[in-house]
Motif scaffolding. Structure first.
Motif, PDB file in Angstrom:
ATOM      1  N   HIS A 165      -4.731  11.669  22.994  1.00 18.40           N
ATOM      2  CA  HIS A 165      -3.298  11.761  22.706  1.00 18.40           C
ATOM      3  C   HIS A 165      -3.118  11.364  21.241  1.00 18.40           C
ATOM      4  CE1 HIS A 165      -1.977  12.236  26.933  1.00 18.40           C
ATOM      5  NE2 HIS A 165      -3.059  11.524  27.197  1.00 18.40           N
ATOM      6  N   LEU A 166      -2.646  12.290  20.445  1.00 17.38           N
ATOM      7  CA  LEU A 166      -2.555  12.083  18.997  1.00 17.38           C
ATOM      8  C   LEU A 166      -1.125  11.704  18.638  1.00 17.38           C
ATOM      9  CD1 LEU A 166      -4.240  12.266  16.409  1.00 17.38           C
ATOM     10  CD2 LEU A 166      -3.617  14.681  16.249  1.00 17.38           C
ATOM     11  N   ALA A 167      -0.932  10.481  18.114  1.00 17.12           N
ATOM     12  CA  ALA A 167       0.410   9.956  17.832  1.00 17.12           C
ATOM     13  C   ALA A 167       0.546   9.677  16.342  1.00 17.12           C
ATOM     14  CB  ALA A 167       0.668   8.680  18.634  1.00 17.12           C
ATOM     15  N   GLY A 168       1.508  10.326  15.673  1.00 16.84           N
ATOM     16  CA  GLY A 168       1.666  10.145  14.242  1.00 16.84           C
ATOM     17  C   GLY A 168       3.091   9.835  13.849  1.00 16.84           C
ATOM     18  N   TYR A 169       3.228   8.897  12.918  1.00 12.77           N
ATOM     19  CA  TYR A 169       4.544   8.498  12.422  1.00 12.77           C
ATOM     20  C   TYR A 169       4.818   9.171  11.086  1.00 12.77           C
ATOM     21  CZ  TYR A 169       7.915   5.592   9.872  1.00 12.77           C
ATOM     22  OH  TYR A 169       8.963   5.157   9.110  1.00 12.77           O
ATOM     23  N   SER A 170       5.982   9.785  10.947  1.00 11.25           N
ATOM     24  CA  SER A 170       6.435  10.380   9.699  1.00 11.25           C
ATOM     25  C   SER A 170       5.408  11.401   9.209  1.00 11.25           C
ATOM     26  CB  SER A 170       6.691   9.285   8.653  1.00 11.25           C
ATOM     27  OG  SER A 170       7.363   9.813   7.532  1.00 11.25           O
ATOM     28  N   GLN A 171       4.854  11.192   8.015  1.00  9.44           N
ATOM     29  CA  GLN A 171       3.851  12.144   7.542  1.00  9.44           C
ATOM     30  C   GLN A 171       2.602  12.114   8.415  1.00  9.44           C
ATOM     31  OE1 GLN A 171       1.941  11.417   3.807  1.00  9.44           O
ATOM     32  NE2 GLN A 171       1.712  13.588   3.373  1.00  9.44           N
ATOM     33  N   GLY A 172       2.344  10.973   9.053  1.00 12.86           N
ATOM     34  CA  GLY A 172       1.246  10.930  10.016  1.00 12.86           C
ATOM     35  C   GLY A 172       1.480  11.899  11.162  1.00 12.86           C
ATOM     36  N   GLY A 173       2.739  12.112  11.535  1.00  9.46           N
ATOM     37  CA  GLY A 173       3.068  13.115  12.540  1.00  9.46           C
ATOM     38  C   GLY A 173       2.823  14.515  12.022  1.00  9.46           C
ATOM     39  N   MET A 174       3.109  14.745  10.743  1.00 10.20           N
ATOM     40  CA  MET A 174       2.793  16.040  10.146  1.00 10.20           C
ATOM     41  C   MET A 174       1.287  16.280  10.174  1.00 10.20           C
ATOM     42  SD  MET A 174       5.444  15.793   6.900  1.00 10.20           S
ATOM     43  CE  MET A 174       5.114  17.438   6.247  1.00 10.20           C
ATOM     44  N   PHE A 175       0.519  15.219   9.857  1.00  7.73           N
ATOM     45  CA  PHE A 175      -0.936  15.331   9.972  1.00  7.73           C
ATOM     46  C   PHE A 175      -1.350  15.698  11.397  1.00  7.73           C
ATOM     47  CE2 PHE A 175      -1.615  12.147   6.280  1.00  7.73           C
ATOM     48  CZ  PHE A 175      -1.681  13.194   5.366  1.00  7.73           C
ATOM     49  N   ALA A 176      -0.684  15.085  12.367  1.00  8.27           N
ATOM     50  CA  ALA A 176      -1.022  15.354  13.763  1.00  8.27           C
ATOM     51  C   ALA A 176      -0.796  16.827  14.104  1.00  8.27           C
ATOM     52  CB  ALA A 176      -0.192  14.456  14.683  1.00  8.27           C
ATOM     53  N   TYR A 177       0.347  17.367  13.700  1.00  7.25           N
ATOM     54  CA  TYR A 177       0.624  18.785  13.950  1.00  7.25           C
ATOM     55  C   TYR A 177      -0.405  19.674  13.246  1.00  7.25           C
ATOM     56  CZ  TYR A 177       5.305  17.631  15.793  1.00  7.25           C
ATOM     57  OH  TYR A 177       6.359  17.157  16.527  1.00  7.25           O
ATOM     58  N   THR A 356      18.450   5.092  16.031  1.00 10.51           N
ATOM     59  CA  THR A 356      17.822   4.219  15.037  1.00 10.51           C
ATOM     60  C   THR A 356      17.475   5.051  13.809  1.00 10.51           C
ATOM     61  OG1 THR A 356      16.070   2.586  14.685  1.00 10.51           O
ATOM     62  CG2 THR A 356      15.471   4.582  15.875  1.00 10.51           C
ATOM     63  N   GLY A 357      17.020   4.334  12.773  1.00  7.03           N
ATOM     64  CA  GLY A 357      16.601   5.002  11.554  1.00  7.03           C
ATOM     65  C   GLY A 357      15.120   5.321  11.573  1.00  7.03           C
ATOM     66  N   HIS A 358      14.578   5.611  10.395  1.00  6.13           N
ATOM     67  CA  HIS A 358      13.218   6.132  10.312  1.00  6.13           C
ATOM     68  C   HIS A 358      12.183   5.091  10.724  1.00  6.13           C
ATOM     69  CE1 HIS A 358      10.416   9.205   9.077  1.00  6.13           C
ATOM     70  NE2 HIS A 358       9.796   8.388   8.252  1.00  6.13           N
ATOM     71  N   PHE A 359      12.203   3.928  10.094  1.00  7.77           N
ATOM     72  CA  PHE A 359      11.187   2.921  10.388  1.00  7.77           C
ATOM     73  C   PHE A 359      11.403   2.302  11.766  1.00  7.77           C
ATOM     74  CE2 PHE A 359       9.027  -1.241   9.683  1.00  7.77           C
ATOM     75  CZ  PHE A 359       7.766  -0.732   9.398  1.00  7.77           C
ATOM     76  N   GLY A 360      12.661   2.258  12.190  1.00  4.00           N
ATOM     77  CA  GLY A 360      12.980   1.670  13.482  1.00  4.00           C
ATOM     78  C   GLY A 360      12.408   2.435  14.658  1.00  4.00           C
TER      79      GLY A 360
END
Length: 1009
Positions: A165-177, A356-360
């Motif tokens: 299960h690949l979980a990425g936050y922000s640009q890490g999510g772009m990396f995941a895709y 919530t916001g981005h970091f939240g």
């Protein structure tokens, strides 16, 4: 007498006792002192240590893999798990480039890894480290991160035996895709993203308009971050400035509570992470690539982004996706995050909405209470251990709204300070939407004008002595954007610099074998990169590329083209050997066996060392003038091969015209479906892409079963076509579009009106731009808006002056006025299209002088048009192809266009059949599979022809033969004579204007028997 005891004392006054509480007396004095001392003590600790000592320790982890690009952490490895319980499903978490991997373990109890571990899962984290502290780290690209992440997935799969299960936050999510697409979802159980933008232009941060964002991103990618890296402190500052109110409020709250250590400690780790410890440097090449590929060109949505030279599209994602959406996230805005629904149509897409916001989304109380428990429940559900979480819902299909501009500023203020009502929010959104809607067309017009005006200006300045050529424009693009992507083929991408270097090497090889400026060299090659390079190299040398059709009469082509040498590829080598010419072999890969026998006049160009070739004194790169002959192409007219001479001016006119009309830019990819030896491939696809600085995707020929897949893989935005070519795609049983597609334009010439409607319906909102251009390029029309299906549009700006001469069809004469000058055709009157020549005039052209003024010069195209009240031109036929019937003149094109628009009709063509010294107008048509047509349909279609009369006979045929360029051919139909009588043939009853069944008796009457 007084005795003190504890906080109070007893005093006797007379016979009465009085109790005095000293705490009540001293508390107002002591409390401020204590608060001041606590503030000073805590402040000193913050200054000395960077924050308050919380006493927390990080969660235990093991480094499973350590390579220069990353370290792979496994948290709570099996040997430290309570009771040695086996780990659950592996979850690999991916941080964005500018933030530390420690973000997933900011607080052990409330952090991601702790919550997932407590839920029985197996948390992993990839740590890309601090690039400014690693050798070569500041040269990392986005592709390096994607490839590294893919390698980490392989390691986890090998270690655990389970899909990840690949979980990425922000640009890490772009990396995941991107990694999932790169791997085609191999070994992935699901993708989980948090505020990860996909459709970046749907909503940019801070409400930046998309067009402004594109220009700014492109500029910074090419001129700033190719020289500049982002240090950690700058990344932190930039992040905080995206929400300055929240940042200021957090700092004020911290100072106000500095005396209360117990109140600060729960959030201290998060504060320290955001304020200092969580930020790392960002390499300039990676920033540049992010700005160019995924903001300026938005290739997460369009596809065609490059990973190690391999072209990738999100449509290859097939595993389930859960996207966390922050309602007030101004970085990963909801409209942008939800782009994954259209970008990955073959995946099951779900979403969870959090206020919530981005970091939240990933750190803080809401993350601890909502985000990570939901992630755990999602993984358990997919693993078969539980039901779908209640807050996980399917993401609905949706189209981007014109007025959707992202998270409103009012929403951010409301979230930050808790003020304003829902009514105020709605009003703010409505007002902002109105502004966006009002300004969108103006922004689009401004950007397109800025892009096209310089091209049109340059085109208008070209004269006979202007140095202009294919080779020259390619050199300019390579200097301006050396790393810009240019050539796509077989799933790979080549930059302008790489292609330009290859062109220069081939030029040296050509010089080495004796080719000089002005020589005619045949090019007999399949559509492949080496063919493009060969054509460009001959242009750069100043030689003439004779583009020989691979399926034509090569001996005739060599003779007509004046060929002395023939440049071929290994595939066509045996065919080229049959000609008594020197054969030059180019391309085909390094490992090949050409079987060149002694005595054969064959030279392997790949064996020539370009560095060893000394350039002669006469050589000047790109010497071609506009008037110079640049190419010779071929077409078949009446069964005979005809050579078409193309000057540099003619090439430039089509190239600049295409680039301007289609508003081509670096974010576009032009899909070339025709061979490069065809004029459409050379002039429209290649020419438009080179002038526009766009990418060109070469195909190995039209393959309907691969069309949609290649469109998405390459991120095709513009498809070139000829005639009925796209019918092969639309009629293919496997054809189907699901979700998003990147195509915005189809551009070419000759598309039948019915097919035009089918294409625009299937590929909505894409449009068709239909061109009309004479062989010599003196007259060029373009239907830019696509609003009038079948129209050839209006004169191309910068393409020269044209006029419509009044015409008497019965006498086949151009009409003159009383002074002897040619009359101009009126509105909806048929006229002959004339062009005022620029550049060399074709020796075979029909030249007219003293046409509209004394001594002026015009060229008759011999094509007949009508011009409507809006100034749009409609083709009605050719002077030599009009049909003279007993009823009068029949114009074939309006009939064909009208019949083609009938919903059940596939293709149609109108021609004349000679019978008994006269002609009968016949229209042949094919039907769509399973469709039928009625006589009422046919009568309605031709009842309102703008000019001319209906046909005498209409009949259905099983198939209409198409030429190599997909143009319907009527030679065999004309030779067959009048259609046979039967249930699929009808004749026009002149008295009623209706079509009746064609009988043997009526057929005999039409034949004059």
């Amino acid at each position: 007498m007084c005795k003190l005891s504890g906080p109070s004392s007893r005093t006797f006054v007379g016979e009465q006792r009085v109790d005095v509480n000293l705490s009540a007396v001293t508390r107002p004095v002591i409390r401020p002192v204590e608060r001041l001392l606590a503030t000073a003590q805590n402040g000193l600790e913050v200054l000395r240590l960077g924050g308050l000592e919380t006493g927390t320790v990080p969660s235990p982890f093991q480094i499973v893999e350590s390579v220069p690009m990353y370290k792979l952490r496994r948290y709570f490895p099996p040997d430290v798990r309570p009771g040695k319980r086996p780990p659950g499903a592996p979850v690999l978490m991916v941080h964005p480039m500018m933030m530390s991997a420690n973000m997933f373990d900011v607080t052990r109890d409330d952090g991601a890894v702790g919550i997932l571990h407590a839920s029985g899962l197996d948390p992993w984290v990839i740590d890309f480290g601090e690039p400014d502290k690693v050798e070569g780290g500041m040269q990392r690209t986005l592709a390096d991160h994607v490839v590294a992440l893919s390698q980490a997935i392989d390691t986890i799969k090998a270690t655990t035996g389970s899909d990840v299960h690949l979980a990425g936050y922000s640009q890490g999510g772009m990396f995941a895709y991107q990694t999932a697409a790169y791997r085609r979802s191999k070994d992935l159980a699901s993708i989980i993203t948090f505020g990860a933008p996909v459709d970046t232009l749907a909503a940019l941060p801070m409400g930046i308009p998309p067009n402004l964002g594109v220009v700014a991103a492109d500029f910074m990618a090419d001129h700033v971050f190719n020289h500049l890296d982002i240090p950690g402190w700058l990344a932190r500052t930039g992040f905080q400035m995206l929400d300055p109110l929240k940042t200021a409020k957090a700092r004020v709250d911290f100072v106000r509570q500095l005396h209360d250590r117990e109140a600060l400690l729960p959030r201290e780790q998060q504060r320290r992470f955001l304020d200092s410890e969580g930020w790392i440097a960002w390499s300039g090449p990676a920033v540049s690539e992010l700005l160019k590929q995924f903001i300026a060109h938005n290739r997460m949505m369009t596809g065609g982004f490059a990973i190690n030279g391999q072209l990738v599209t999100l449509t290859d994602i097939t595993c389930p996706v859960l996207a966390f959406v922050g309602e007030v996230d101004d970085i990963g805005q909801p409209a942008s995050v939800r782009g994954i629904r259209r970008a990955a149509p073959d995946a099951d897409i779900y979403q969870t909405l959090i206020r919530t916001g981005h970091f939240g989304l990933v750190v803080g109380s809401k993350a601890a209470m909502q985000t990570w428990p939901t992630v755990a429940d999602w993984v358990l559900w997919l693993s078969g251990h539980g039901s779908r979480p209640a807050n996980v819902v399917p993401m609905e299909d949706q189209q981007a709204e014109d007025d959707e501009s992202g998270v409103q500023f009012a929403s951010r203020v409301v979230h930050s300070v808790g003020e304003a009502s829902e009514v105020a929010i709605a009003l703010a959104r409505g007002a902002a939407g109105a502004v966006v809607a009002a300004n969108k067309s103006m922004r689009t017009l401004a950007v397109e004008t800025a892009r096209t005006l310089p091209r049109l200006t340059r085109l208008g300045q070209i004269n006979d002595h202007t140095r202009i050529s294919l080779g020259r424009i390619m050199s300019e693009q390579a200097r301006g954007a050396p790393t810009g992507e240019f050539l796509l083929f077989d799933g790979r991408v080549h930059t302008y610099e790489a292609v330009d270097r290859r062109v220069n090497n081939v030029v040296r090889g050509l010089i080495d074998v004796g080719v000089r400026q002005g020589d005619h060299v045949g090019v007999l090659m399949e559509t492949r990169p080496s063919a493009l390079v060969a054509i460009a190299a001959l242009s750069r040398l100043g030689a003439v590329a004779v583009l020989m059709p691979t399926d034509g009469d090569l001996a005739a082509a060599a003779r007509l083209g004046g060929v002395a040498e023939i440049l071929t590829d290994p595939t066509n080598l045996n065919t080229a050997r049959q000609l008594s010419l020197q054969v030059l072999v180019l391309g085909g890969g390094e490992s090949r066996d050409l079987n060149i026998a002694d005595g054969q006049d064959v030279i392997d160009m790949e064996q020539i060392d370009p560095d060893a070739v000394e350039l002669p004194g006469w050589y000047r790169p790109n010497p071609g003038l506009a008037r110079d002959l640049a190419f010779v192409a071929f077409s078949t007219v009446g069964g005979d091969l005809v050579a078409k001479q193309i000057t540099n001016y003619r090439w430039s006119l089509s190239a600049f015209g295409t680039a301007s009309t289609a508003a081509l830019g670096r974010g576009d990819t032009v899909y070339c479906l025709t061979p490069l030896h065809h004029q459409s491939g050379l002039l429209v696809a290649l020419g438009g892409a080179v002038v526009g600085g766009a990418r060109i995707a070469l195909s190995r020929g039209l393959r309907p079963d691969r069309f949609v897949q290649e469109v998405r893989q390459y991120g095709v935005t513009v498809v070139t076509y000829t005639w009925a070519m796209l019918r092969e795609v639309i009629d293919d049983p496997s054809f189907g579009l699901h979700g998003n597609h990147p195509v915005r334009l189809f551009i070419g010439s000759g598309m039948p009106t019915g097919l035009w409607n089918q294409v625009t319906e299937a590929f909505s909102p894409a449009q068709v731009v239909e061109f009309f251009a004479t062989t010599d390029g003196q007259a060029v029309l373009a239907n830019v808006s696509g609003a009038k299906v079948g129209s050839k549009g209006r004169p191309l700006p910068g393409g020269g002056q044209i006029e419509l001469a009044a015409y008497d069809a019965d006498s086949d004469l151009i009409l003159e006025d009383d002074r002897g000058f040619v009359q101009v055709a009126g509105v909806d009157e048929v006229g002959v299209l004339l062009a005022r020549p620029r550049g060399p005039i074709d020796p075979t052209a029909s030249v007219k002088r003293g046409v509209f003024a004394p001594a002026d010069t015009w060229v008759s195209t011999e094509y007949l048009f009508r011009r409507d009240a809006d100034g749009d031109y409609w083709l009605v036929g050719n002077r030599g192809a009009l049909i003279t019937t007993d009823r009068g003149i029949v114009y074939p094109e309006p009939i064909t266009d009208a019949i083609s628009k009938v919903s059940s009709v596939d293709l149609a063509v109108t021609y004349g059949v000679a019978v008994g010294g006269r002609e009968v107008a016949v229209t042949a048509l094919t039907l769509l599979p399973g469709a039928t047509v009625t006589t009422a349909d046919l009568a309605d279609a031709v009842s309102a022809l703008p000019v001319g009369m209906p046909p005498d006979v209409i009949h259905i045929v099983d198939d209409l033969p198409l030429s190599a360029t997909y143009r319907p051919s009527v030679g065999a139909l004309k030779a067959a004579g009048l259609p046979k009588a039967g249930r699929n043939a009808w004749y026009l009853e002149v008295g009623t204007g209706q079509f009746k069944r064609l009988t043997s008796a009526v057929r005999s009457e039409l034949a004059g028997a």
